[in-house]
Design an enzyme around this catalytic site. Structure first.
Site, PDB file in Angstrom:
ATOM      1  CE1 TYR A 176      -6.021   3.689  26.130  1.00 56.52           C
ATOM      2  CE2 TYR A 176      -7.544   2.214  26.230  1.00 56.52           C
ATOM      3  CZ  TYR A 176      -7.167   3.277  26.027  1.00 56.52           C
ATOM      4  OH  TYR A 176      -8.105   4.420  25.173  1.00 56.52           O
ATOM      5  CD  GLU A 194      -5.388   8.659   8.595  1.00 63.24           C
ATOM      6  OE1 GLU A 194      -5.507   9.150   7.767  1.00 63.24           O
ATOM      7  OE2 GLU A 194      -4.510   8.374   9.356  1.00 63.24           O
ATOM      8  CE1 TYR A 196      -4.200  -1.441  -0.147  1.00 66.11           C
ATOM      9  CE2 TYR A 196      -3.431  -2.838   1.506  1.00 66.11           C
ATOM     10  CZ  TYR A 196      -4.330  -2.607   0.417  1.00 66.11           C
ATOM     11  OH  TYR A 196      -5.456  -3.305   0.259  1.00 66.11           O
TER      12      TYR A 196
END
Length: 189
Positions: A171, A138, A115
């Site tokens: 997290y 994204e 890509y």
């Protein structure tokens, strides 16, 4: 920190459920024998796939892109085996795979060269220790032409870095706002 090998990735996926669904080998061909952009376990990483759910950015409403007040009307939802990204625009997608990152691991995403050589850049923030969910991806089309990405084929590679120390606060401990996300998740504050 050390980058983890294919053996470690297989063990963590199969015994600890770190990646689901998991492909122990690198897949290069579709069921019909046609070539695809590869996914699955590589030497020192895991190549993820994007699902067939896309949010393509559009400026038909002349909105301001504001991470604190993101306008969902800035996207067109598409469910398809391919996504055509407009010139100089972007789309959001999610991984097919659901991740459960161990407390001693930080995961970094890199775009696949197939890509990148077409001007399509993949951006993902690191997956922090004890984060879990589908990863929102994204894809930026940096070219002046429409660009195509394929669902259920490889789109990015994740590298797993294991620390020799466990972090003090993960997290999960912080109750991060993107914990357990499913589907394409828009910005939150």
């Amino acid at each position: 920190m050390s980058v983890k090998s294919d053996r470690w990735i297989r063990r963590m996926a199969e015994q600890e459920g770190m990646i689901e669904p998991f492909c122990a080998d690198q897949i290069r061909y579709a069921d019909d024998g046609s070539r695809i952009v590869s996914y699955g376990t590589s030497s020192y990483g895991y190549d993820v796939r994007c699902a067939d759910e896309f949010k393509i950015f559009t400026n038909i409403n002349s909105s301001v892109v504001d991470p604190k007040a993101f306008d969902e009307g800035s996207f067109v939802d598409v469910k398809s085996d391919v996504c055509i990204i407009p010139p100089n625009s972007f789309c959001l997608a999610r991984t097919v795979e659901y991740f459960r990152i161990p407390r001693s691991v930080l995961t970094i995403c890199l775009g696949k060269s197939t890509y990148a050589r077409c001007g399509i850049i993949v951006n993902v923030t690191p997956l922090e220790p004890e984060w879990e969910g589908h990863v929102t991806l994204e894809f930026s089309n940096t070219t002046p032409l429409p660009a195509k990405i394929y669902a259920n084929e490889g789109v990015a590679q994740f590298l797993f870095l294991e620390s020799d120390e466990i972090c003090d606060v993960s997290y999960k401990d912080r109750a991060g706002k993107y914990m357990g996300q499913r589907g394409v998740t828009l910005p939150k504050t």
